[in-house]
Motif scaffolding. Structure first.
Motif, short mmCIF file in Angstrom:
data_model
loop_
_atom_site.label_atom_id
_atom_site.label_comp_id
_atom_site.label_asym_id
_atom_site.label_seq_id
_atom_site.Cartn_x
_atom_site.Cartn_y
_atom_site.Cartn_z
N ALA A 116 7.61 -10.08 4.03
CA ALA A 116 6.54 -9.12 4.30
C ALA A 116 6.04 -8.51 3.00
O ALA A 116 6.78 -8.38 2.02
CB ALA A 116 7.05 -8.03 5.23
N ARG A 117 4.76 -8.11 2.98
CA ARG A 117 4.17 -7.51 1.78
C ARG A 117 4.59 -6.04 1.68
O ARG A 117 4.52 -5.28 2.65
CB ARG A 117 2.65 -7.62 1.82
CG ARG A 117 1.97 -7.18 0.53
CD ARG A 117 0.51 -7.60 0.53
NE ARG A 117 -0.19 -7.19 -0.67
CZ ARG A 117 -0.13 -7.82 -1.83
NH1 ARG A 117 0.62 -8.90 -1.93
NH2 ARG A 117 -0.81 -7.41 -2.88
N SER A 118 5.03 -5.66 0.51
CA SER A 118 5.45 -4.29 0.26
C SER A 118 5.29 -3.99 -1.22
O SER A 118 5.75 -4.77 -2.07
CB SER A 118 6.92 -4.09 0.69
OG SER A 118 7.36 -2.80 0.40
N TYR A 119 4.63 -2.88 -1.53
CA TYR A 119 4.39 -2.48 -2.92
C TYR A 119 3.79 -3.62 -3.73
O TYR A 119 4.22 -3.94 -4.84
CB TYR A 119 5.69 -2.00 -3.56
CG TYR A 119 6.27 -0.78 -2.89
CD1 TYR A 119 5.70 0.47 -3.07
CD2 TYR A 119 7.38 -0.89 -2.05
CE1 TYR A 119 6.23 1.59 -2.43
CE2 TYR A 119 7.91 0.22 -1.41
CZ TYR A 119 7.33 1.45 -1.61
OH TYR A 119 7.85 2.55 -0.98
N GLU A 120 2.78 -4.28 -3.10
CA GLU A 120 2.00 -5.35 -3.74
C GLU A 120 2.81 -6.60 -4.04
O GLU A 120 2.40 -7.42 -4.86
CB GLU A 120 1.34 -4.83 -5.02
CG GLU A 120 0.48 -3.60 -4.80
CD GLU A 120 -0.54 -3.79 -3.68
OE1 GLU A 120 -1.20 -4.82 -3.66
OE2 GLU A 120 -0.65 -2.88 -2.83
N ARG A 121 3.92 -6.78 -3.39
CA ARG A 121 4.71 -8.00 -3.54
C ARG A 121 4.99 -8.57 -2.16
O ARG A 121 5.03 -7.86 -1.16
CB ARG A 121 6.04 -7.71 -4.26
CG ARG A 121 5.87 -7.21 -5.68
CD ARG A 121 7.22 -6.86 -6.27
NE ARG A 121 8.09 -8.04 -6.36
CZ ARG A 121 9.40 -7.96 -6.60
NH1 ARG A 121 9.99 -6.80 -6.73
NH2 ARG A 121 10.11 -9.07 -6.71
N GLY A 122 5.22 -9.89 -2.10
CA GLY A 122 5.52 -10.55 -0.84
C GLY A 122 4.26 -10.88 -0.06
O GLY A 122 3.16 -10.96 -0.60
N GLY A 123 4.42 -11.08 1.24
CA GLY A 123 3.29 -11.43 2.09
C GLY A 123 2.94 -12.90 2.02
O GLY A 123 1.76 -13.25 1.91
N GLN A 124 3.97 -13.76 2.10
CA GLN A 124 3.74 -15.20 2.05
C GLN A 124 4.67 -15.92 3.01
O GLN A 124 5.76 -15.44 3.32
CB GLN A 124 3.95 -15.74 0.63
CG GLN A 124 2.92 -15.22 -0.37
CD GLN A 124 3.16 -15.76 -1.77
OE1 GLN A 124 4.29 -15.80 -2.24
NE2 GLN A 124 2.09 -16.20 -2.42
#
Length: 347
Positions: A150-158
């Motif tokens: 999951a995306r968090s603090y502009e990282r992840g989400g892939q």
């Protein structure tokens, strides 16, 4: 077809008066089949014969594979590392877990594959994930596996799609959701994942569907939807609509057309964890404290079929393919849980 559950108690009461049947009662707890102490979440195998569960303590992660009917332990896996997600292949031969491997000094989000019959480690697949891999699912043919951070603090989400046989990455899909959820369709033609889109100047949850032959995006549900599950025939996708200050919505959407086949409004701050294979019942719960009830709700009428009350917070899990059993986790202490497998209403 759109149904509002808030109107249904009056309709149910009227139906009871006309037919003389008793209204569904609130039960103290569901009829329990068995319990897995120290486990935090659980899911059924595709054929419903097994339950795969996981839990974490200060000592690390523990994964258990049990017989669904009796709770007999088939296989136990332990790790000094916390387990973030688990999955079982459709043929019940391979167990997958995700961990943060810190052996190199930096956390590498890794998919580990184990042989279910022996517990032997088959392969360790490092990924480029920037956050914990909280979503995990095998393709129905077992050749690929998808994991999502999951995306968090502009990282992840892939979504990281890897080949099971050698660990090679097949595809990297950008879906900047803040809640990880990823599932292949039962026929393997599609991969659905939680997403996030900007609507009216604000970011809202969404679901995106990809074709697995080309990995092209074929459908986006962009009005606050989150992924629940596919229908067994792969033609429909169950989603829950979560928006601030708006009653939770349950929808069945055709794929790839996006046409809404069924729509049900629940109450404000309700959640949905699963829908039965026949699409008749949804397992729902409260998202805000006190989270001490579980409810089976009819997706056809909006009526509550059964509601269970607990003395501690409970978190719903998975419903078996035949609808006879369901899982939930019950709080035993701060950050400690037991998994329960119970009989569904009418079973």
């Amino acid at each position: 077809m759109t149904i509002r559950r808030r109107l249904m108690p009056l309709l149910v009461a009227a139906a009871v008066a006309l037919t003389g049947q008793a209204a569904p009662a609130v039960a103290a707890t569901p009829a329990e089949a068995w319990t897995a102490p120290g486990q935090s979440w659980a899911l059924f195998s595709d054929d419903g014969t097994l339950v795969l569960s996981a839990g974490n303590t200060s000592a690390g992660g523990r994964v258990e594979l049990r017989q669904a009917s009796t709770g007999a332990v088939v296989r136990t896996l332990t790790s000094p590392l916390k387990v973030n997600a688990v999955a079982l292949s459709a043929d019940n031969q391979t167990i997958a877990v995700t961990v943060n491997d810190t052996s190199s000094g930096l956390p590498v989000r890794t998919i580990r594959l184990y042989r279910a019959s022996t517990g032997a480690l088959l392969r360790s697949i490092p990924t480029s994930a920037g956050r914990e891999l909280d979503g995990l699912h095998f393709a129905p043919d077992g050749r690929t596996i998808a994991a999502m951070d999951a995306r968090s603090y502009e990282r992840g989400g892939q979504v990281h799609v890897h080949r099971v046989s050698d660990g090679v990455r097949v595809r990297l899909l950008s879906v900047p959701a803040t809640t990880a959820g990823v599932r292949f369709s039962p026929d393997g033609r599609y991969l659905a994942a939680n997403d996030r889109v900007v609507t009216g100047g604000r970011a809202v949850p969404a679901v995106r569907v990809f074709r697995t032959d080309t990995w092209a995006s074929t459908l986006t549900l962009a009005d606050g939807d989150l992924l629940i599950r596919w229908t067994p025939d792969s033609t429909g996708l169950w989603t829950k609509r979560i928006l601030p200050g708006v009653p939770t919505g349950l929808r069945l959407v055709s794929v790839p057309s996006g046409a809404v086949q069924r729509s049900l409004d629940l109450d404000l701050y309700d959640g949905v964890s699963d829908v039965t294979d026949d699409g008749a019942l949804a397992l729902t719960n409260r998202l805000v404290a006190p989270r001490r009830t579980l409810t089976f709700t009819s997706t056809l009428t909006g009526a509550d079929v059964a509601t269970y009350d607990f003395g501690q917070d409970v978190f719903p899990g998975d419903v078996s393919p035949d609808g006879s059993l369901f899982t939930y986790a019950r709080t035993t202490a701060p950050s400690a849980f037991d998994v329960h497998v119970a009989h569904s209403p009418g079973h």
